[in-house]
Design an enzyme around this catalytic site. Sequence first.
Site, PDB file in Angstrom:
ATOM      1  N   GLU A  60       0.834  -1.202   0.000  1.00 18.41           N
ATOM      2  CA  GLU A  60       0.000   0.000   0.000  1.00 18.41           C
ATOM      3  C   GLU A  60       0.864   1.245   0.000  1.00 18.41           C
ATOM      4  O   GLU A  60       1.450   1.607   1.022  1.00 18.41           O
ATOM      5  CB  GLU A  60      -0.942   0.007   1.209  1.00 18.41           C
ATOM      6  CG  GLU A  60      -1.877   1.193   1.123  1.00 18.41           C
ATOM      7  CD  GLU A  60      -2.924   1.238   2.222  1.00 18.41           C
ATOM      8  OE1 GLU A  60      -3.125   0.211   2.880  1.00 18.41           O
ATOM      9  OE2 GLU A  60      -3.508   2.310   2.418  1.00 18.41           O
ATOM     10  N   LYS A  81      -9.327 -15.180  15.565  1.00 21.29           N
ATOM     11  CA  LYS A  81      -9.381 -14.675  14.190  1.00 21.29           C
ATOM     12  C   LYS A  81     -10.771 -14.249  13.734  1.00 21.29           C
ATOM     13  O   LYS A  81     -11.130 -14.400  12.569  1.00 21.29           O
ATOM     14  CB  LYS A  81      -8.779 -15.712  13.218  1.00 21.29           C
ATOM     15  CG  LYS A  81      -7.313 -15.992  13.532  1.00 21.29           C
ATOM     16  CD  LYS A  81      -6.692 -17.053  12.673  1.00 21.29           C
ATOM     17  CE  LYS A  81      -5.228 -17.239  13.061  1.00 21.29           C
ATOM     18  NZ  LYS A  81      -4.585 -18.367  12.403  1.00 21.29           N
ATOM     19  N   ASP A 122       1.116 -14.013  12.670  1.00 20.42           N
ATOM     20  CA  ASP A 122       0.058 -14.611  11.849  1.00 20.42           C
ATOM     21  C   ASP A 122      -0.833 -13.482  11.314  1.00 20.42           C
ATOM     22  O   ASP A 122      -1.555 -12.846  12.096  1.00 20.42           O
ATOM     23  CB  ASP A 122      -0.757 -15.587  12.716  1.00 20.42           C
ATOM     24  CG  ASP A 122      -1.761 -16.374  11.880  1.00 20.42           C
ATOM     25  OD1 ASP A 122      -2.155 -15.882  10.800  1.00 20.42           O
ATOM     26  OD2 ASP A 122      -2.144 -17.473  12.310  1.00 20.42           O
ATOM     27  N   HIS A 149      -1.930   9.740  -1.738  1.00 22.03           N
ATOM     28  CA  HIS A 149      -2.135   8.478  -2.460  1.00 22.03           C
ATOM     29  C   HIS A 149      -1.903   8.666  -3.955  1.00 22.03           C
ATOM     30  O   HIS A 149      -1.355   7.805  -4.623  1.00 22.03           O
ATOM     31  CB  HIS A 149      -3.540   7.932  -2.189  1.00 22.03           C
ATOM     32  CG  HIS A 149      -3.590   7.146  -0.923  1.00 22.03           C
ATOM     33  ND1 HIS A 149      -3.175   5.840  -0.853  1.00 22.03           N
ATOM     34  CD2 HIS A 149      -3.950   7.490   0.323  1.00 22.03           C
ATOM     35  CE1 HIS A 149      -3.305   5.406   0.378  1.00 22.03           C
ATOM     36  NE2 HIS A 149      -3.773   6.385   1.119  1.00 22.03           N
TER      37      HIS A 149
END
Length: 431
Positions: free
Chosen positions: A116, A246, A321, A417
Site C-alpha cells: 500500500e 481470528k 500470523d 495516495h
Amino acid sequence: MNNSSIHPLAPIGPAPASRREELVRALVRGELRFHELPKDLSAEEAAEIRRRALERVTQTPLDNIAHHSLDVQRASRRHCENFIGVAQIPMGVVGPLRVRGRCAEGDFYIPLATTEAALVASTNRGCTAITQAGGAVVRVEDVGMTRAPVFRTSGIVQTQQFLQWIRDHDEDIRKITEGTSHHLKLLEVRPYTFGTTVFLRFRFDSGDAMGMNMATIACDRAVNDLIEPGTGVPCIALSGNYCVDKKPAAINFQEGRGKRIYAEVLLEAPVLHHQLKTNARDLVEVQYRKNLLGSIAAGSMGFNAHYANVLAAFFIATGQDPAHVVEGSMGVTCIESRGPDSVFASIFMPDLPLGAVGGGTALDTQREALAMLGVTPDPERPGDAVTRLAEIVGAVVLAGELSLMAAFTSQDLARAHEKLGRGEIRTPHQP
Ligand code: ADP
C-alpha cells in the site's frame, strides 16, 4: 518409462531428470496430487516439479515465484504444504521511533512489509512527530492466549455436575495442560453455558510465543485424557468459537486476548504544525466525528483510523500470523485537547496475539526483522522479548494513527495516495 506405472513411493531411478519429467506429467494428467509426490524427493525438487506442472497446466511461467532465499526444507515441512515458492512483499522502514516502554526503551527502526503506497511514508511522519515529542509511553498487559472447547450435556443437571467436576479437578487440569510445554501456564478456565452447550475458555500464559498452537495442544490433552473420560460429557469441537480466534468479538474487546496494549503521547503546537501540518482543534474534531461517531454509526468495533494497515505490514515483516489482524483491528484511538494548541493522543489495542518465537518468526527474513528490533527471547527473562515487540507495535500503530488523522485535517490523504500510489516508475532505461 510408462507414465501409468508411476507410484508415489517409486524409488529414485537412474535418470533423475527423466524421473522428474514423469512426475511432472503425472501431476499434469491428474494421476498424482501435489501432496502425493514421493517422499524421497528433496523439498527443492518437489517444489520444482509442482511448479513445472503448474506452468504447463496454467500456461504461466513461474520464474518469480521460484526465486527466493528460503530454506525450502524448513518452509515446506513447518510452514506451507504443497510448497511452490514465495510471494514477495516490498519491505520499507520507518523510524527512528522513540519508544518509552518497560522492555523497549530507546529509538527503533521498524520494518513494514506492504503493497500500500503512502503507508510507510505516512507512518514515518508519525514516527518523527512522536520522537520529536519525546517518545511514546507504552504499556502492555499479558492477557494470555485462549482456547475454548465446546461440550454437549443432557441438560441443566448434567451441566451443573460437569462444572462441579471441572472445579474439583482444577489441579489435575493444570498439571495435564502445563505438562505439554515448559513455557505454558494455565491462568484460568472460564465456563459459559446455555441450553445443553458448555464452553470452557482456557487462558494460558505462553511465554514469548503467541501460543495458539500451544494452547490447542494443551486443551486437546486435557479434553481427551481427562475431561471426557472423567465426566462422560462429549467435546463437540476443540475450538468452540468462544475463544475467539481470528474473528472480531466483544469478548476479546472487553477481556483482552494475547497482548493488551496502551500507547500515548503529548503533541504540542510546534510538532503539530511543522511535522503533522495540522492543529489541535481540527485533529480533535476529526477524532470525534470520524473515529467516534463514524464508528458508532457503522456499528464498528474499530474506533480507530487504521490499526489494521500498520499491523498487517508489521505482522508480515516480523512473522506474526496475518489472520490475527482481524482481532488487532479492534480498539480505540483518543485525541484530547490539552492547553492552547496541544493534544494528548492515545491508542488502546485490547486484543493482539504476538510472538517472538514460533510460527513465522523462524523464517529468515522475519528473523532478521525481529533482530533489527532487538527481539530475541532470553531464557532468563521469559516473556520480555514478546513484551518488547508489543511495546514497539503500540508505538508504531500510534504513529500511523496520528499521521493519517492529521492527513484528514489537511485534506492530504487523496493527494498523498495520488502522488505515492501512482508515482512514476523509473526503469534503468529512463533518465
Ligand atoms: P504457537 O504456539 O505460538 O502458535 P508454535 O507452535 O511454533 O507457535 O509453538 C511455539 C514453540 O516455541 C513451542 O514449542 C515452545 O515450546 C517453543 N518455545 C521456545 N522458546 C520459547 C519461549 N521463550 N517462550 C515460549 N515458547 C517457546
